[in-house]
Design an enzyme around this catalytic site. Structure first.
Site, PDB file in Angstrom:
ATOM      1  N   GLY A  35       0.847  -1.195   0.000  1.00  0.00           N
ATOM      2  CA  GLY A  35       0.000   0.000   0.000  1.00  0.00           C
ATOM      3  C   GLY A  35       0.877   1.238   0.000  1.00  0.00           C
ATOM      4  O   GLY A  35       2.100   1.148   0.152  1.00  0.00           O
ATOM      5  N   SER A  37       2.648   4.797   1.104  1.00  0.00           N
ATOM      6  CA  SER A  37       3.249   5.302   2.331  1.00  0.00           C
ATOM      7  C   SER A  37       2.167   6.004   3.145  1.00  0.00           C
ATOM      8  O   SER A  37       1.397   6.803   2.614  1.00  0.00           O
ATOM      9  CB  SER A  37       4.371   6.293   1.989  1.00  0.00           C
ATOM     10  OG  SER A  37       4.921   6.844   3.164  1.00  0.00           O
ATOM     11  N   GLY A  38       2.073   5.676   4.428  1.00  0.00           N
ATOM     12  CA  GLY A  38       1.064   6.298   5.283  1.00  0.00           C
ATOM     13  C   GLY A  38      -0.267   5.577   5.298  1.00  0.00           C
ATOM     14  O   GLY A  38      -1.196   5.998   5.989  1.00  0.00           O
ATOM     15  N   SER A  39      -0.367   4.472   4.560  1.00  0.00           N
ATOM     16  CA  SER A  39      -1.645   3.747   4.507  1.00  0.00           C
ATOM     17  C   SER A  39      -1.908   2.947   5.775  1.00  0.00           C
ATOM     18  O   SER A  39      -3.054   2.589   6.070  1.00  0.00           O
ATOM     19  CB  SER A  39      -1.672   2.809   3.289  1.00  0.00           C
ATOM     20  OG  SER A  39      -0.649   1.834   3.372  1.00  0.00           O
ATOM     21  N   LYS A  41       0.299   0.161   6.679  1.00  0.00           N
ATOM     22  CA  LYS A  41       0.860  -1.191   6.525  1.00  0.00           C
ATOM     23  C   LYS A  41       1.628  -1.644   7.760  1.00  0.00           C
ATOM     24  O   LYS A  41       1.365  -2.720   8.316  1.00  0.00           O
ATOM     25  CB  LYS A  41       1.816  -1.248   5.323  1.00  0.00           C
ATOM     26  CG  LYS A  41       1.222  -0.929   3.990  1.00  0.00           C
ATOM     27  CD  LYS A  41       2.269  -1.026   2.897  1.00  0.00           C
ATOM     28  CE  LYS A  41       3.446  -0.078   3.086  1.00  0.00           C
ATOM     29  NZ  LYS A  41       3.072   1.331   3.126  1.00  0.00           N
ATOM     30  N   SER A  42       2.593  -0.866   8.159  1.00  0.00           N
ATOM     31  CA  SER A  42       3.458  -1.249   9.278  1.00  0.00           C
ATOM     32  C   SER A  42       2.682  -1.357  10.581  1.00  0.00           C
ATOM     33  O   SER A  42       2.900  -2.276  11.375  1.00  0.00           O
ATOM     34  CB  SER A  42       4.609  -0.245   9.441  1.00  0.00           C
ATOM     35  OG  SER A  42       5.477  -0.282   8.332  1.00  0.00           O
ATOM     36  N   SER A 109       6.160  -1.813  -2.023  1.00  0.00           N
ATOM     37  CA  SER A 109       6.238  -2.740  -3.162  1.00  0.00           C
ATOM     38  C   SER A 109       5.276  -2.320  -4.272  1.00  0.00           C
ATOM     39  O   SER A 109       4.272  -2.985  -4.508  1.00  0.00           O
ATOM     40  CB  SER A 109       5.977  -4.183  -2.715  1.00  0.00           C
ATOM     41  OG  SER A 109       4.858  -4.310  -1.874  1.00  0.00           O
TER      42      SER A 109
END
Length: 200
Positions: A35, A37-39, A41-42, A109
């Site tokens: 996804g 950046s900022g979505s 994910k982490s 990715s």
């Protein structure tokens, strides 16, 4: 083919993936978060990892930024280097899965081809693509690392979603609309998916 490549032989090990799985008491494989950046994910991957760990599941979390501090510290952000970044992570993920571990990877990715290549390298059913779907305007308003602001100001070139493309998954195993669900709800949805698939 180089001389070195000609002299490489695969060494079969006495402890198999199935043996690791039986010892751990659960399936193993790769949960691939993708996804913008900022979505989230982490954050979602971290919460799921925590929930699995509480259950005694053998897991490991590979995070994009963390990996670039070590294994992939030599890579930049050109398209070619991004592809190599994902190739390496795919290989590392396979090693974890082979050891009987559920590995969670959180990487932008951006290219479908790269994600498909990782999926194809694993046995069928051992790769789950999780699309953390969040509108770019929402991601930009969050901007937890201040990267969108830098990209808009021209301080960062080739930033995904701004001046570099992001190819959303064509057929993800699950979509998490992180602008409508909180982190815990997203992680719990994945927990149910893993139960349904017999991973845990």
């Amino acid at each position: 083919m180089t001389t070195v490549e000609k002299n490489i032989t695969w060494h079969e090990t006495s402890v198999t993936q199935q043996a690791y799985r039986e010892n751990n008491g659960h399936h193993s494989g790769v949960i691939w978060f993708t996804g913008l950046s900022g979505s989230g994910k982490s954050s979602i991957a971290n919460e799921l990892n925590h929930l699995l760990h509480e259950r005694g599941i053998h897991t490991y979390l590979l995070d994009g930024d963390n990996i670039r501090h070590g294994l992939n510290a030599d890579l930049g952000f050109s398209e070619e280097e991004r592809k190599e970044n994902i190739r390496r992570i795919g290989e590392v993920s396979k090693l974890f899965a082979d050891s009987g571990t559920i590995v969670l990877t959180a990487f932008i990715s951006p290219f479908q081809e790269d994600r498909d290549r990782v999926r194809a390298s694993l046995p069928e059913g051992d790769f789950l693509e999780v699309y953390v779907d969040c509108p770019i305007l929402e991601c930009e308003s969050r901007d937890p690392k201040g990267l969108y602001k830098k990209a808009r100001q021209g301080q960062i070139k080739g930033f995904t979603g701004i001046d570099s493309p992001y190819e959303a998954p064509k057929h993800p195993d699950v979509i998490l609309e992180s602008h409508q669900m909180d982190i815990k709800s997203c992680a719990e949805k994945l927990l149910i998916l893993l139960e349904d698939k017999g991973w845990i």
